[in-house]
Design a protein around this motif. Structure first.
Motif, PDB file in Angstrom:
ATOM      1  N   HIS A 139       0.842  -1.188   0.000  1.00 22.16           N
ATOM      2  CA  HIS A 139       0.000   0.000   0.000  1.00 22.16           C
ATOM      3  C   HIS A 139       0.883   1.246   0.000  1.00 22.16           C
ATOM      4  O   HIS A 139       2.000   1.248   0.530  1.00 22.16           O
ATOM      5  CB  HIS A 139      -0.933  -0.002   1.215  1.00 22.16           C
TER       6      HIS A 139
ATOM      7  N   HIS B 179      -5.419  -8.356   5.216  1.00 19.44           N
ATOM      8  CA  HIS B 179      -5.568  -6.975   4.738  1.00 19.44           C
ATOM      9  C   HIS B 179      -5.140  -6.865   3.273  1.00 19.44           C
ATOM     10  O   HIS B 179      -5.812  -6.228   2.465  1.00 19.44           O
ATOM     11  CB  HIS B 179      -4.732  -6.080   5.650  1.00 19.44           C
TER      12      HIS B 179
ATOM     13  N   ASP C 212      -0.137  -3.290   9.160  1.00 16.05           N
ATOM     14  CA  ASP C 212      -1.585  -3.214   8.946  1.00 16.05           C
ATOM     15  C   ASP C 212      -2.323  -4.505   9.296  1.00 16.05           C
ATOM     16  O   ASP C 212      -3.522  -4.649   9.005  1.00 16.05           O
ATOM     17  CB  ASP C 212      -1.883  -2.784   7.506  1.00 16.05           C
TER      18      ASP C 212
ATOM     19  N   HIS D 287      -4.122  -2.066  12.482  1.00 17.64           N
ATOM     20  CA  HIS D 287      -3.889  -0.625  12.313  1.00 17.64           C
ATOM     21  C   HIS D 287      -3.866   0.089  13.660  1.00 17.64           C
ATOM     22  O   HIS D 287      -3.024   0.937  13.922  1.00 17.64           O
ATOM     23  CB  HIS D 287      -5.000  -0.010  11.454  1.00 17.64           C
TER      24      HIS D 287
HETATM   25 ZN   LIG Z   1      -2.438  -1.138   4.198  1.00 21.10          ZN
END
Ligand SMILES: [Zn+2]
Length: 261
Positions: A97, A174, A195, A198
């Protein structure tokens, strides 16, 4: 005998105007309540080794996406801690990400450690779906592909020892190849959840995050975090502002860096 690591959480950005509904899975009756989010990278150092976990995002990405306050670059905070970024020999990417991949090019000497399933996913047809592509910077993924051809990427499958005392563990949930990092310290085994949790609320209340590839794996990841850490307090969430309250600030770097162990 493994020399224990010192572990730091380095906060580089923050988004105050954020609400619960952005974060938690399923219907949330308090969806509009304020729920700020912080952005971190993590540093593990011993006399012999320096390992960085994740690479944040750049000021340019922060400006383009909006709403995020970029506080200080991870490289500058590392220097303030007395760690030259050029010393980083391994850069572990929890997943790809955008908020974990932005500064990879600032560590050109580092060997990148990523799960094979993660890199495969972000070069697959699924990555281009609008609701999925939103979570990555295509240029960051392209850079990793180039680095792979340059021999700088170590793609791993499941559990892997980065250096003695530092291991990665694929949990998924995730994202398909999300991995967490376990580090041997004087206080016991610290686990950097990234993550996989979080916020403290995710792991402590078994409350899944809203961005999900496979929900059962996200639940299993909570169990894995608990199993890998010597104490529950040594699980470090990836985005919780409260990390700065639960661990002592590094003098002179208040709001930017805490010593986890
Ligand atoms: Zn992430």
């Amino acid at each position: 005998m493994i020399e224990p690591f010192r572990v730091y959480a380095l906060r580089f950005a923050h988004r105050e105007a954020s609400v619960r509904g952005e974060h938690f899975y399923g219907h949330d009756p308090c969806a509009l309540d304020a729920y700020p989010i912080s952005y971190y990278v993590w540093l593990a150092v011993s006399d012999a080794h320096a390992v960085l976990v994740d690479a944040g995002f750049t000021p340019g990405t922060a400006a383009r996406r909006g709403g995020r306050d970029y506080l200080r670059s991870p490289m500058d905070t590392m220097r303030a801690l007395g760690v030259d970024p050029d010393r980083i020999e391994h850069l572990v990417l929890s997943h790809l990400h955008y908020d974990h991949t932005g500064h990879v090019a600032d560590f050109p000497r580092a060997r990148i450690v990523v799960q094979e399933a993660e890199l495969a996913f972000w070069t697959s047809r699924h990555a281009a779906r609008p609701g999925i592509a939103h979570f990555v910077e295509p240029a960051d993924v392209a850079h990793l592909v180039e680095q792979n051809f340059a021999g700088q990427v170590r793609q791993v499958d499941g559990e892997h020892e980065v250096v003695p005392g530092v291991t990665v563990h694929r949990v998924g949930g995730h994202t398909p190849g999300l991995q967490v990092v376990r580090i041997a310290t004087a206080a016991g085994h610290v686990v950097l959840a990234a993550d996989a949790s979080h916020f403290y609320e995710n792991v402590e209340r078994g409350q899944p995050y809203g961005v999900v590839t496979f929900l059962p794996a996200m639940y299993d990841a909570f169990d894995t975090l608990a199993t890998l850490a010597s104490e529950p307090e040594l699980v470090v969430p990836g985005h919780d502002p409260a990390v700065l309250d639960r661990f002592p600030a590094v003098p002179g770097l208040e709001g930017l860096a805490v010593r986890v162990a």
